[in-house]
Design an enzyme around this catalytic site. Structure first.
Site, PDB file in Angstrom:
ATOM      1  N   GLY B 320       0.766  -1.230  -0.084  1.00  0.00           N
ATOM      2  CA  GLY B 320       0.049   0.081   0.037  1.00  0.00           C
ATOM      3  C   GLY B 320       0.704   1.254   0.113  1.00  0.00           C
ATOM      4  N   SER B 321       0.425   2.382   0.643  1.00  0.00           N
ATOM      5  CA  SER B 321       1.082   3.573   0.594  1.00  0.00           C
ATOM      6  C   SER B 321       2.360   3.571   1.464  1.00  0.00           C
ATOM      7  CB  SER B 321       0.262   4.535   1.248  1.00  0.00           C
ATOM      8  OG  SER B 321      -0.966   4.747   0.811  1.00  0.00           O
ATOM      9  N   THR B 322       2.835   2.554   2.267  1.00  0.00           N
ATOM     10  CA  THR B 322       4.010   2.502   2.549  1.00  0.00           C
ATOM     11  C   THR B 322       5.096   2.391   1.343  1.00  0.00           C
ATOM     12  OG1 THR B 322       3.933   0.216   2.701  1.00  0.00           O
ATOM     13  CG2 THR B 322       3.410   1.401   4.614  1.00  0.00           C
ATOM     14  N   GLN B 323       4.807   2.095   0.409  1.00  0.00           N
ATOM     15  CA  GLN B 323       5.478   1.888  -1.018  1.00  0.00           C
ATOM     16  C   GLN B 323       5.846   3.232  -1.383  1.00  0.00           C
ATOM     17  OE1 GLN B 323       6.699  -0.739  -2.951  1.00  0.00           O
ATOM     18  NE2 GLN B 323       7.289   0.929  -4.612  1.00  0.00           N
TER      19      GLN B 323
END
Lengths: 144, 632
Positions: B320-323
């Site tokens: 998800g957005s941690t990427q």
């Protein structure tokens, strides 16, 4: 070759003649003494063997007892290591602390000394001769 | 007639004399013959015994007096980084019985012998001690066998108690038993052994050859009837070699905090599972790795085998957005943007024939890269990914450790899922850049953020610190190589942007703050793919990964909560877990506080104030920041 061997034969013959001597009566042999000596030696050997074997057996018993003690000590040590580790289990300590009425601590704080202690080389007098604040009462700060 | 008596008279004495001599000679000859025959028989028997049957008799003799005792090797211990015992072996008692003692028998002479004991009485005496039904014990005692187990690996004291009962045919054997003194602490990492001491799971299996050692042997001579060994007999000792101890990089206190936080996260969010990874930034050593629900290796028979799995390295999920931090780092490293680059903001972006939007559109006309990270903007990140292109994005993701095992040294580690650019389709670039269509393990995610925290240098993470041999010295695990992924400047820029994701007005990770420390990190919320269809299911994975302190990072913590039910945002589900674990880790590692970000209470007060302000109830006083909105 033959010229060399002839003188040797003559020398040998002369030597034999020189060694001829009168021999006395055969020395009397003490058969009984000899037999007793043999018996004594054999008896000593048997006694020594039996004694050594008995000593070895006795020491084997001691060795076995020591082996047992060592084994038991190793078993107890291993068990104690496991017991200590179990007592140090964080979950157990936490549960015990809660049982005692303790509450979980807040965020950690670090204390910084704004002034060195005498052991760190601090002085009680300043260069201008004025007396410095008591170095044994350093100013503590938690600002960081 | 007259001549016969004379001749007889003459002959008789001669014959008598001859007869006596001949008889004597003949007797001697017979005697010699008999002696000869006896000698021949004896000689033949001697040949038979010494030559023909000699090896057999020699072998039988050796079998009768030779005793060979196997000396089992003590299995090595498993320690945490400070030498606290996580797994060790103790001597246990195994109770066995010879069922022949409980049935009548016959001597070799045919005499009948009664049974030495009563199986019913023995079973009833042992049942309460062994915790087994008396009927079950009696059935074992009456089996047609020479040896049956009645109980294995019991407490030694219990074995002694049973020995003192003096039950016929019942004996006690010493047998090593693997124990895990800390119970379920690091259970999925340490693993467990089988009843015979062979490693079956986790590091017990991975390092089985190292831990088990080499068994020895004692050969000695003993009378056939038993008793002490023959002192003057041969004695050959081949001592066993104890197994090598394994020292892990885990910190027991941090591991406990991580497990506790993961278990709480599962309970509070009614989640399927939760995993936490704690890494040391400078060494990439695993300080904690927890998965909930967990199990107690000592009672694994009563646990669900699904809980034995170390999900932090075996299970993959979409980051998800941690990427996005990695995509931004790649763009900065390639010189496409910087933290302060100002561009026109967009409400949506077209990529691969699909329109992507932000859940909360950016209100202004222009934004910086920092704004994109703080707000976790899909549009801004995809814009940067389009500038990067497939190959460069793939290259950087591989450099950060995606698509390959991290090499942490744990069995069954997954590679994650990262397709080659040649297999990407139209929407792969935009989706992968925001953490969809790509799958990682929590260890990979933690390692990638540790790379950013470590000034852009990646190190192979490790969980085994070293081994301790018989000399008691620690032999460190061979250090693995380092590789630079992004420049120090790029890493510093990303770190500052990640701090905004927590402390910024619109940061998504305000619940990740740790009192007294500055913290940087990123939230992530991803839908789980449906294994039965090509779409997504209705379940989510909430993640948070970050590090602290920001200026000089020491610890990285990654959190993944699988299928939370009550709430599913990374900022509300995973970030508090991060805060709790990071606080405990910083304290346990004695990291000096750097003043830090505002506390959670302050952030919550600000959120309440901003909410009231939005409702028109109060005016926002100067200097007070707005609320943190949970966002994907």
């Amino acid at each position: 070759m033959s010229a060399l061997t002839a003188p040797r034969k003559r020398v040998l013959t002369e030597r034999r003649q020189h060694h001829l001597e009168v021999v006395g009566e055969p020395q009397k042999r003490h058969t009984l003494l000899f037999a007793l000596m043999i018996i004594a030696v054999l008896g000593g050997a048997v006694f020594g063997t039996v004694t050594l074997n008995a000593l070895a057996a006795a020491h084997a018993v001691q060795a076995r007892a020591l082996d047992t003690q060592v084994g038991e000590a190793e078993r107890v040590y291993a068990q104690l290591v496991a017991d200590v580790a179990a007592l140090e289990d964080p979950a157990r300590i936490r549960a015990a602390a809660l049982d005692l009425g303790l509450v979980p601590g807040g965020p950690g704080r670090h204390v910084h000394l704004d002034r060195n202690l005498p052991a760190d080389g601090a002085v009680t007098e300043l260069d201008n001769g004025r007396r410095a604040a008591d170095p044994l009462k350093p100013v503590l700060s938690v600002e960081r | 007639m007259t001549g016969q008596p004379r001749r007889l008279r003459l002959l008789v004495p001669t014959r008598v004399r001859r007869s006596a001599r001949e008889v004597g000679t003949r007797r001697i000859r017979w005697l010699l013959l008999v002696y000869g025959l006896v000698f021949l028989v004896m000689f033949g028997q001697l040949i038979m015994v010494q030559v023909v049957q000699g090896p057999e008799y020699a072998d039988r003799s050796v079998r009768q007096r030779a005793r060979i005792v196997d000396l089992p090797a003590t299995r090595g211990r498993i320690y945490d980084r400070d030498g606290d015992v996580l797994a060790t072996s103790v001597q246990a008692a195994t109770v066995y019985a010879d069922p022949r003692a409980y049935r009548p028998s016959q001597t070799p002479d045919g005499d009948h012998l009664p049974a030495a004991g009563d199986s019913r009485a023995t079973a009833e005496a042992l049942a309460p001690l062994l915790g087994v039904e008396a009927g079950d014990l009696r059935e074992r005692l009456e089996r047609d066998a020479h040896f049956v187990y009645l109980g294995r690996q019991l407490d030694w004291e219990l074995g002694e108690q049973i020995r003192e009962l003096g039950l016929p045919g019942v004996g006690i054997l010493g047998e090593p038993r693997r124990v895990y003194p800390a119970g379920g602490l690091a259970a999925q990492i340490v693993g467990f052994t089988g009843i015979d001491g062979e490693g079956l799971q986790g590091l017990e299996a991975q390092f089985d050859a190292v831990l088990q050692g080499r068994p020895g042997m004692l050969a000695f001579e003993q009378a056939a009837t038993g008793g002490l060994g023959i002192a003057s007999g041969t004695r050959e000792l081949e001592p066993s070699e104890p197994g090598t101890d394994v020292v892990l990089t885990l910190d027991r206190d941090i591991q406990f905090a991580a497990q506790q936080a993961a278990a709480d996260a599962v309970a509070v969010n009614e989640a399927a599972s939760a995993s936490v990874v704690v890494l040391d930034v400078t060494t990439f050593e695993v300080l904690g790795m927890a998965t909930a629900p967990s199990f107690d290796p000592s009672q694994r028979g009563q646990s669900d085998p699904g809980t034995w799995r170390n999900r932090a390295v075996t299970d993959v999920f979409e980051p998800g957005s941690t990427q996005k931090a990695l995509t931004v780092a790649a763009a900065i490293e390639e010189g496409l943007v910087s933290a302060d680059t100002i561009t026109d903001s967009r409400a949506s972006i077209e990529a691969g024939g699909k329109t992507f939007r932000d859940q909360h559109p950016f209100p202004g006309d222009r934004w910086t890269t920092g704004d994109i990270v703080e707000r976790s903007s899909n549009v801004g990140t995809i814009e940067m990914a389009k500038q990067l292109g497939d190959d460069r994005l793939y290259h950087y993701l591989r450099e950060f450790g995606y698509g390959a095992p991290t090499g942490v040294g744990f069995p069954g580690e997954s590679s994650g899922l990262l397709m080659k650019p040649s297999d990407w389709w139209g929407t792969s670039l935009p989706t992968i850049s925001i953490g969809q269509g790509v799958a990682v393990t929590l260890m990979q995610l933690a390692s990638s953020y540790a790379t950013l925290a470590n000034d852009g240098v990646a190190i192979t993470p490790r969980i085994v610190r070293g081994t301790v041999g018989e000399d008691g010295r620690l032999t460190p695990t061979a250090s693995t190589g380092e590789r630079r992924v992004v420049s120090s400047d790029t890493a510093a820029q990303v770190r500052s942007m990640l701090e905004r994701a927590i402390t910024g007005e619109h940061g998504t990770g305000s619940r990740a703050v740790v009192s007294g420390y500055s913290v940087a990190g990123k939230t992530g919320t991803a839908r789980k793919p449906n294994p039965d269809t090509r779409g997504y299911s209705g379940e989510y994975v909430a993640t948070f990964v970050g590090f602290a302190p920001v200026e000089s990072p020491e610890i990285v913590v990654a959190v993944m909560v699988d299928e939370p039910q009550a709430d599913f945002y990374g900022g509300t589900v995973a970030a508090p877990v991060f805060s709790e674990v990071m606080g405990a880790a910083l304290s346990a590692r004695r990291v000096v506080p750097d003043g830090g970000s505002r506390g959670l209470d302050e952030a919550m007060d600000a959120a309440r104030l901003a909410g009231a302000e939005a409702a028109g109830m109060v005016d926002r006083p100067p200097g007070v920041r707005g609320p943190a909105e949970p966002r994907r």
